[in-house]
Design a protein around this motif. Structure first.
Motif, PDB file in Angstrom:
ATOM      1  N   PRO A   1      -1.214 -11.997  -7.258  1.00 47.56           N
ATOM      2  CA  PRO A   1       0.091 -11.337  -7.361  1.00 47.56           C
ATOM      3  C   PRO A   1       0.643 -11.033  -5.966  1.00 47.56           C
ATOM      4  O   PRO A   1      -0.122 -10.853  -5.010  1.00 47.56           O
ATOM      5  CB  PRO A   1      -0.237 -10.031  -8.106  1.00 47.56           C
ATOM      6  N   GLN A   2       1.939 -11.001  -5.837  1.00 51.69           N
ATOM      7  CA  GLN A   2       2.538 -10.690  -4.542  1.00 51.69           C
ATOM      8  C   GLN A   2       2.114  -9.312  -4.047  1.00 51.69           C
ATOM      9  O   GLN A   2       1.982  -9.081  -2.849  1.00 51.69           O
ATOM     10  CB  GLN A   2       4.077 -10.739  -4.655  1.00 51.69           C
ATOM     11  N   SER A   3       1.834  -8.427  -4.982  1.00 45.17           N
ATOM     12  CA  SER A   3       1.469  -7.054  -4.619  1.00 45.17           C
ATOM     13  C   SER A   3       0.028  -6.908  -4.146  1.00 45.17           C
ATOM     14  O   SER A   3      -0.354  -5.846  -3.618  1.00 45.17           O
ATOM     15  CB  SER A   3       1.682  -6.124  -5.822  1.00 45.17           C
ATOM     16  N   TYR A   4      -0.774  -7.961  -4.297  1.00 44.22           N
ATOM     17  CA  TYR A   4      -2.186  -7.832  -3.898  1.00 44.22           C
ATOM     18  C   TYR A   4      -2.292  -7.782  -2.379  1.00 44.22           C
ATOM     19  O   TYR A   4      -1.897  -8.728  -1.682  1.00 44.22           O
ATOM     20  CB  TYR A   4      -3.020  -9.005  -4.425  1.00 44.22           C
ATOM     21  N   ASN A   5      -2.836  -6.683  -1.856  1.00 42.70           N
ATOM     22  CA  ASN A   5      -2.883  -6.510  -0.402  1.00 42.70           C
ATOM     23  C   ASN A   5      -4.004  -5.552  -0.019  1.00 42.70           C
ATOM     24  O   ASN A   5      -3.869  -4.340  -0.123  1.00 42.70           O
ATOM     25  CB  ASN A   5      -1.549  -5.966   0.106  1.00 42.70           C
ATOM     26  N   PRO A   6      -5.149  -6.085   0.431  1.00 48.23           N
ATOM     27  CA  PRO A   6      -6.267  -5.233   0.862  1.00 48.23           C
ATOM     28  C   PRO A   6      -6.074  -4.678   2.279  1.00 48.23           C
ATOM     29  O   PRO A   6      -6.949  -3.968   2.782  1.00 48.23           O
ATOM     30  CB  PRO A   6      -7.464  -6.174   0.802  1.00 48.23           C
TER      31      PRO A   6
END
Length: 393
Positions: free
Chosen positions: A239-244
């Motif tokens: 997803p575009q929102s995936y951000n570690p």
């Protein structure tokens, strides 16, 4: 008086009947004494005489064993049958069989996939395999285990040990045909309640749902995992929102361990590129498209949402270019990265499986146990898990 004594004496001497009676009683008394005298001698002999014990006791014991055997014939037969069933396998027999994956979601037209087979023990004398499909109209399998999608549906591919047919394993296969139109009936609300409506779509749109039927696959917040490993390629996106917000802590620690080991061997390995957000990848990819065209860019750069760099698990080492291939550092990574939980994500000769050109510098963290399994298999990640890497359009 004297005459009386003489008369009595004569009676005794001259009458035959009294003598016979005396003889009979005498004989009886003698026999009684003999029998009475014999019993203590036998009892004494058994208690005190070793030779008599050796002669008598075996006879009694033999009689008892014979009687038990005769009485328990059915028990003896049962025991013999059980012993026959529990006979150990001949030396060198196959006793176990495992596969590198047990589920596969395929599309008609995909390249064949082939699970890696491992039979145990390692020194088994005959490791021949027999492959078969429960429905060749859905998927076929050849003699070495290459599974080819044929038509929409589900089937099971079984591999059996020729040496020991009791040992086998199965791959559950789901297939869709991207060119096949699928008509589905759905209920839609209208002013008068609900009514059925027919919608037509292509099976390509159902790939994700077909893959979700795999028992070893799960999708959490839009992220796909197989056997606990995050999957990102041309088919499976983030997803575009995936951000570690950078490399994961576990990846950082593993890379530090890898660097220390390389340093001990006189080599320097470092990161030139690792985490990239969805937005950063979008900019980078479109720059490559503007420079080289979309078709060429797709061979070496991922579209936004499909880049492993967004996972926080991927590192480009030293120099991200073909000039790195023949360096000592590249060779060291190829042979040793797995020891620290990394795999060469896009290995040489696997371009048609991964969807990308060979990148000797691109390593992906999957954990030490999984990295060893994939390294030992000689397969790329797509082959190992039985998945594809192709954009929908």
């Amino acid at each position: 008086m004297a005459n009386q004594k003489k008369r009595n004496s004569g009676t005794v001497s001259n009458s035959p009947l009294p003598l016979a009676i005396v003889a009979v009683f005498g004989l009886a008394a003698g026999l009684t004494l003999m029998v009475a005298d014999h019993t203590p001698r036998m009892r004494s002999g058994i208690e005190n005489s070793v030779p008599i014990t050796e002669e008598v006791l075996p006879s009694e014991t033999t009689t008892e064993v014979t009687a038990t055997t005769t009485a328990d014939t059915s028990l003896t037969t049962t025991a013999t049958t059980e012993t026959t069933e529990a006979q150990p396998l001949p030396p060198g027999s196959v006793t176990g069989l495992t596969l590198s994956f047990y589920d596969a979601a395929l599309k008609v037209g995909d390249d064949p996939v082939m699970p890696l087979v491992k039979m145990t023990p390692d020194d088994a004398t005959d490791k021949s395999e027999k492959w078969e499909s429960t429905d060749p109209k859905v998927a076929t399998v050849d003699d070495i285990g290459k599974i080819t999608a044929v038509g929409s549906g589900n089937c099971v591919i079984r591999v059996t040990s020729v040496n020991n047919p009791a040992v086998f394993a199965e791959v559950k296969v789901s297939v869709v045909n991207p060119n096949e139109k699928v008509t589905a009936k759905t209920k839609q609300a209208d002013g008068n309640g609900t009514a059925e409506a027919e919608t037509t779509t292509t099976a390509a749109n159902t790939v994700a749902s077909a893959a979700a039927t795999r028992e070893d696959m799960e999708v959490i917040d839009g992220v796909t995992y197989i056997q606990g490993v995050m999957i990102v390629n041309k088919t499976y996106a983030l997803p575009q929102s995936y951000n570690p917000n950078g490399l994961t802590a576990e990846t950082k620690a593993a890379f530090a361990e890898l660097q220390a080991a390389a340093s001990a061997d006189g080599l320097s390995i470092y990161s030139v590129s690792d985490f990239r957000s969805y937005e950063a990848q979008d900019t980078l990819y479109n720059n490559y498209v503007a420079r080289d065209g979309k078709e060429a860019a797709d061979t070496y750069s991922a579209r936004p949402g499909h880049s492993e760099h967004q996972t926080g698990l991927t590192i480009d080492c030293n120099y991200a270019g073909d000039a790195f291939h023949d360096t000592p550092e590249a060779k060291w990574l190829e042979n040793n990265a797995w020891k620290y939980g990394f795999i060469i994500r896009f290995p040489k000769g696997k371009e048609d499986k991964t969807g990308y050109k060979y990148e000797s510098w691109h390593i992906r963290y999957v954990g030490k146990e999984m990295a060893k399994k994939i390294y030992d298999s000689g397969l790329c990640l797509e082959e190992y898990f039985g998945i594809e890497s192709k954009y929908a359009e």
